[in-house]
Design a protein around this motif. Structure first.
Motif, PDB file in Angstrom:
ATOM      1  N   SER A   1      72.854  29.571  57.537  1.00  0.00           N
ATOM      2  CA  SER A   1      72.181  28.901  58.649  1.00  0.00           C
ATOM      3  C   SER A   1      73.156  28.381  59.708  1.00  0.00           C
TER       4      SER A   1
ATOM      5  N   ARG B   1      59.326  27.126  64.907  1.00  0.00           N
ATOM      6  CA  ARG B   1      59.073  26.685  63.536  1.00  0.00           C
ATOM      7  C   ARG B   1      58.853  27.923  62.677  1.00  0.00           C
ATOM      8  N   PRO B   2      59.484  27.953  61.497  1.00  0.00           N
ATOM      9  CA  PRO B   2      59.279  29.128  60.635  1.00  0.00           C
ATOM     10  C   PRO B   2      57.854  29.171  60.077  1.00  0.00           C
ATOM     11  N   ASP B   3      57.358  30.375  59.878  1.00  0.00           N
ATOM     12  CA  ASP B   3      56.034  30.561  59.304  1.00  0.00           C
ATOM     13  C   ASP B   3      56.130  30.362  57.793  1.00  0.00           C
ATOM     14  N   THR B   4      55.431  29.368  57.277  1.00  0.00           N
ATOM     15  CA  THR B   4      55.475  29.083  55.837  1.00  0.00           C
ATOM     16  C   THR B   4      54.210  29.564  55.122  1.00  0.00           C
ATOM     17  N   ASN B   5      53.333  30.246  55.831  1.00  0.00           N
ATOM     18  CA  ASN B   5      52.086  30.766  55.267  1.00  0.00           C
ATOM     19  C   ASN B   5      51.228  29.697  54.631  1.00  0.00           C
ATOM     20  N   ARG B   6      51.221  28.523  55.226  1.00  0.00           N
ATOM     21  CA  ARG B   6      50.408  27.402  54.708  1.00  0.00           C
ATOM     22  C   ARG B   6      49.312  27.075  55.677  1.00  0.00           C
TER      23      ARG B   6
END
Length: 60
Positions: free
Chosen positions: A33, A55-60
């Protein structure tokens, strides 16, 4: 007109002398990172976190 989807070029600042005369030495530093940079002014290596502003996609 400004394009809100356009990526703004990031220029890191040396944390030691505050110069912007830096070049990226490596895309990866001590962690995936981070990226490594070299300050041409004070001749010091430093690392910066990679961050694209999204923002990263966290599938929530």
């Amino acid at each position: 007109m400004n394009d809100p989807t356009a990526q703004e070029e990031f220029t890191p600042t040396c944390p030691f002398c505050m110069s912007t005369d830096v070049k990226q030495e490596s895309a990866f530093g001590s962690e995936i990172s981070k990226a490594q940079y070299y300050c041409k002014n004070c001749q010091t290596m430093f690392e910066r976190l990679k961050y694209d502003g999204k923002r990263p996609d966290t599938n929530r």
